[in-house]
Design a protein around this motif. Structure first.
Motif, PDB file in Angstrom:
ATOM      1  N   ALA A  20       1.040  -1.973  -0.334  1.00  0.00           N
ATOM      2  CA  ALA A  20      -0.180   0.398  -0.145  1.00  0.00           C
ATOM      3  C   ALA A  20       0.803   1.147  -0.002  1.00  0.00           C
ATOM      4  N   ILE A  21       2.065   1.253  -0.113  1.00  0.00           N
ATOM      5  CA  ILE A  21       3.332   2.047  -0.499  1.00  0.00           C
ATOM      6  C   ILE A  21       2.463   3.118  -1.955  1.00  0.00           C
ATOM      7  N   PRO A  22       2.377   4.066  -2.519  1.00  0.00           N
ATOM      8  CA  PRO A  22       2.465   4.504  -3.546  1.00  0.00           C
ATOM      9  C   PRO A  22       3.670   4.563  -4.580  1.00  0.00           C
ATOM     10  N   ARG A  23       3.657   3.969  -5.506  1.00  0.00           N
ATOM     11  CA  ARG A  23       4.966   3.023  -6.298  1.00  0.00           C
ATOM     12  C   ARG A  23       5.512   3.773  -7.043  1.00  0.00           C
ATOM     13  N   GLN A  24       5.043   5.640  -6.530  1.00  0.00           N
ATOM     14  CA  GLN A  24       6.234   6.823  -6.492  1.00  0.00           C
ATOM     15  C   GLN A  24       6.170   7.977  -5.861  1.00  0.00           C
ATOM     16  N   PRO A  25       6.781   9.046  -5.545  1.00  0.00           N
ATOM     17  CA  PRO A  25       6.767   9.898  -4.026  1.00  0.00           C
ATOM     18  C   PRO A  25       6.038  10.661  -5.323  1.00  0.00           C
ATOM     19  N   PHE A  62      16.625   0.399  -1.203  1.00  0.00           N
ATOM     20  CA  PHE A  62      15.760  -0.892  -0.577  1.00  0.00           C
ATOM     21  C   PHE A  62      15.658  -1.767   0.375  1.00  0.00           C
ATOM     22  N   HIS A  63      16.089  -1.697   1.315  1.00  0.00           N
ATOM     23  CA  HIS A  63      16.240  -2.367   2.230  1.00  0.00           C
ATOM     24  C   HIS A  63      15.877  -3.360   2.905  1.00  0.00           C
ATOM     25  N   GLN A  64      14.850  -3.867   2.428  1.00  0.00           N
ATOM     26  CA  GLN A  64      14.125  -4.550   2.668  1.00  0.00           C
ATOM     27  C   GLN A  64      13.289  -6.254   0.992  1.00  0.00           C
ATOM     28  N   ALA A  65      14.719  -5.384   0.153  1.00  0.00           N
ATOM     29  CA  ALA A  65      14.560  -5.288  -1.262  1.00  0.00           C
ATOM     30  C   ALA A  65      15.807  -6.333  -1.192  1.00  0.00           C
ATOM     31  N   THR A  90      12.208   0.489 -15.815  1.00  0.00           N
ATOM     32  CA  THR A  90      11.581   0.343 -14.778  1.00  0.00           C
ATOM     33  C   THR A  90      12.517   0.921 -13.272  1.00  0.00           C
ATOM     34  N   ARG A  91      11.515   1.326 -12.582  1.00  0.00           N
ATOM     35  CA  ARG A  91      11.904   2.051 -11.267  1.00  0.00           C
ATOM     36  C   ARG A  91      11.868   0.176 -10.403  1.00  0.00           C
ATOM     37  N   ALA A  92      12.128  -0.345 -10.540  1.00  0.00           N
ATOM     38  CA  ALA A  92      11.617  -1.739  -9.981  1.00  0.00           C
ATOM     39  C   ALA A  92      12.760  -1.982  -8.450  1.00  0.00           C
ATOM     40  N   GLY A 100      17.157   3.390  -4.963  1.00  0.00           N
ATOM     41  CA  GLY A 100      15.813   3.707  -4.585  1.00  0.00           C
ATOM     42  C   GLY A 100      16.283   5.198  -4.945  1.00  0.00           C
ATOM     43  N   GLN A 101      15.523   6.058  -5.707  1.00  0.00           N
ATOM     44  CA  GLN A 101      15.567   7.945  -5.681  1.00  0.00           C
ATOM     45  C   GLN A 101      14.574   7.687  -5.951  1.00  0.00           C
ATOM     46  N   SER A 102      13.971   9.443  -5.304  1.00  0.00           N
ATOM     47  CA  SER A 102      12.673  10.051  -5.063  1.00  0.00           C
ATOM     48  C   SER A 102      12.288  11.527  -4.220  1.00  0.00           C
ATOM     49  N   VAL A 103      12.409  11.969  -5.305  1.00  0.00           N
ATOM     50  CA  VAL A 103      11.864  13.277  -4.703  1.00  0.00           C
ATOM     51  C   VAL A 103      10.791  13.695  -4.150  1.00  0.00           C
ATOM     52  N   ILE A 119       5.664  11.247   0.761  1.00  0.00           N
ATOM     53  CA  ILE A 119       6.946  10.111   0.306  1.00  0.00           C
ATOM     54  C   ILE A 119       6.685   8.464  -0.541  1.00  0.00           C
ATOM     55  N   ASP A 120       7.594   7.549  -0.969  1.00  0.00           N
ATOM     56  CA  ASP A 120       7.441   6.145  -1.309  1.00  0.00           C
ATOM     57  C   ASP A 120       7.996   5.884  -0.264  1.00  0.00           C
ATOM     58  N   LEU A 121       8.291   5.724   0.535  1.00  0.00           N
ATOM     59  CA  LEU A 121       9.755   5.301   1.359  1.00  0.00           C
ATOM     60  C   LEU A 121       9.484   4.670   3.686  1.00  0.00           C
ATOM     61  N   LEU A 122       9.371   3.155   2.988  1.00  0.00           N
ATOM     62  CA  LEU A 122       9.337   2.491   4.137  1.00  0.00           C
ATOM     63  C   LEU A 122      10.150   2.803   5.496  1.00  0.00           C
ATOM     64  N   ASP A 123       9.284   2.462   6.726  1.00  0.00           N
ATOM     65  CA  ASP A 123       9.540   3.349   7.764  1.00  0.00           C
ATOM     66  C   ASP A 123      11.686   2.254   7.402  1.00  0.00           C
ATOM     67  N   GLY A 124      12.613   3.212   8.500  1.00  0.00           N
ATOM     68  CA  GLY A 124      13.376   2.978   8.573  1.00  0.00           C
ATOM     69  C   GLY A 124      14.551   2.084   7.034  1.00  0.00           C
ATOM     70  N   THR A 125      14.109   3.172   6.088  1.00  0.00           N
ATOM     71  CA  THR A 125      15.041   3.227   4.735  1.00  0.00           C
ATOM     72  C   THR A 125      16.069   3.293   5.417  1.00  0.00           C
ATOM     73  N   PRO A 126      17.190   3.530   5.236  1.00  0.00           N
ATOM     74  CA  PRO A 126      18.333   3.862   5.179  1.00  0.00           C
ATOM     75  C   PRO A 126      18.691   5.554   4.165  1.00  0.00           C
TER      76      PRO A 126
HETATM   77  N1  SAM Z   1      11.101   6.320  -6.222  1.00  0.00           N
HETATM   78  C1  SAM Z   1      11.772   5.189  -5.988  1.00  0.00           C
HETATM   79  C2  SAM Z   1      12.132   4.817  -7.846  1.00  0.00           C
HETATM   80  O1  SAM Z   1      12.317   5.398  -8.458  1.00  0.00           O
HETATM   81  O2  SAM Z   1      13.455   4.608  -7.310  1.00  0.00           O
HETATM   82  C3  SAM Z   1      11.093   4.063  -5.498  1.00  0.00           C
HETATM   83  C4  SAM Z   1       9.551   3.052  -6.219  1.00  0.00           C
HETATM   84  S1  SAM Z   1       9.477   2.010  -6.011  1.00  0.00           S
HETATM   85  C5  SAM Z   1       8.663   1.105  -7.304  1.00  0.00           C
HETATM   86  C6  SAM Z   1       8.432   2.003  -4.792  1.00  0.00           C
HETATM   87  C7  SAM Z   1       8.843   0.670  -3.710  1.00  0.00           C
HETATM   88  O3  SAM Z   1       9.126   0.509  -2.927  1.00  0.00           O
HETATM   89  C8  SAM Z   1       7.119   1.588  -3.013  1.00  0.00           C
HETATM   90  O4  SAM Z   1       5.900   0.546  -3.351  1.00  0.00           O
HETATM   91  C9  SAM Z   1       7.767   0.204  -1.520  1.00  0.00           C
HETATM   92  O5  SAM Z   1       7.189  -0.687  -1.848  1.00  0.00           O
HETATM   93  C10 SAM Z   1       8.836   0.417  -1.737  1.00  0.00           C
HETATM   94  N2  SAM Z   1       9.484   0.231  -1.106  1.00  0.00           N
HETATM   95  C11 SAM Z   1       9.574   1.655  -0.656  1.00  0.00           C
HETATM   96  N3  SAM Z   1      10.778   2.108   0.048  1.00  0.00           N
HETATM   97  C12 SAM Z   1      11.315   0.567   0.727  1.00  0.00           C
HETATM   98  C13 SAM Z   1      12.612  -0.044   0.945  1.00  0.00           C
HETATM   99  N4  SAM Z   1      13.425   0.596   2.295  1.00  0.00           N
HETATM  100  N5  SAM Z   1      12.513  -1.664   0.894  1.00  0.00           N
HETATM  101  C14 SAM Z   1      12.006  -1.961   0.104  1.00  0.00           C
HETATM  102  N6  SAM Z   1      10.728  -1.439  -0.425  1.00  0.00           N
HETATM  103  C15 SAM Z   1      10.944  -0.361  -0.249  1.00  0.00           C
END
Ligand code: SAM
Length: 231
Positions: A20-25, A62-65, A90-92, A100-103, A119-126
């Motif tokens: 449920a985090i949006p896919r972009q900021p 993306f510390h949880q991925a 992609t921005r996967a 990752g990068q977000s404005v 923001i589109d960032l998970l809690d604890g994101t480094p």
């Molecule tokens: N705006 C960034 C980019 O383009 O690099 C992130 C885009 S990514 C498609 C967005 C998704 O990253 C969110 O929907 C969330 O599920 C996931 N996300 C956000 N913070 C994360 C983290 N710290 N570790 C893993 N996944 C994360």
């Protein structure tokens, strides 16, 4: 040859899980958080001048991925989750080096703390680095992306009466725009596109310290069922 990087801080975010985090900021302006800087960057000198800037780029992990084996192709949700394309188109989240990068909007600056929204960032994101958004260089009116050519379509979000009362009460307690946050995030339809949910199927996600549940009474619309303090 490997290089090493170290976080300059960590995000305290409204999003406690990835779902449920949006896919972009910028897709959910009510999504707020604080970037807490660590030493030596918690010294006010490091952010001096940022009060003149409305938005910043965050480079983060993306510390949880994070994965050991790099993927060459991914299936972005944007394409329905069943079409694969090259990872670099992609921005996967699953990508080499997991960067990752977000404005995001910079609402307030204090020594050691940046208040952020959209923001589109998970809690604890480094966070690895912060850079000011530079409109003349970063905004490109002629740019196109035929894979993601416009903002995602929104779906309608309605509330059960009790759920809206609960959300308003938690919003006051948290002093956060919780109703807007839930509506903006759910309107993005967080469900994987390939799932065709039956009306009785409940979905849930945690925002701040509350668990939100919803269902799809019919395809293309969401109804929020309850908003309860998490255990
Ligand atoms: N705006 C960034 C980019 O383009 O690099 C992130 C885009 S990514 C498609 C967005 C998704 O990253 C969110 O929907 C969330 O599920 C996931 N996300 C956000 N913070 C994360 C983290 N710290 N570790 C893993 N996944 C994360």
């Amino acid at each position: 040859m490997p290089y090493s990087v170290s976080p300059i801080g960590f995000v305290r975010s409204c999003f406690k899980e990835k779902f449920a985090i949006p896919r972009q900021p910028q897709l959910a302006p009510a999504a707020r958080g604080v970037l807490e800087l660590i030493a030596p960057f918690d010294n006010g000198e490091a952010v001096q001048g940022l009060e003149q800037v409305s938005h910043v780029w965050l480079l983060f992990l993306f510390h949880q991925a994070l994965e050991d084996k790099p993927r060459l192709k991914v299936r972005p949700p944007r394409l329905g989750g069943n079409q694969s394309v090259g990872v670099f188109s992609t921005r996967a989240t699953h990508r080499p080096n997991g960067i990752g990068q977000s404005v995001v909007k910079l609402d307030k600056v204090e020594p050691g703390k940046l208040w952020l929204s959209g923001i589109d960032l998970l809690d604890g994101t480094p966070v690895l680095d912060i850079k000011p958004y530079v409109p003349y260089a970063d905004s490109l009116p002629d740019a196109y992306n035929r894979i993601a050519d416009s903002t995602p379509a929104l779906i309608s979000v309605t509330w059960q009466d009790d759920a809206l009362i609960q959300a308003n009460s938690h919003s006051q307690r948290l002093t956060e725009p919780l109703v807007e946050l839930i509506e903006q995030c759910l309107a993005q339809d967080p469900r994987p596109a390939y799932q065709k949910p039956a009306p009785e199927r409940r979905y849930g996600a945690r925002f701040w310290d509350v668990d939100v549940h919803w269902h799809y009474p019919q395809p293309g619309s969401i109804c929020v069922l309850d908003v309860l303090l998490a255990d």
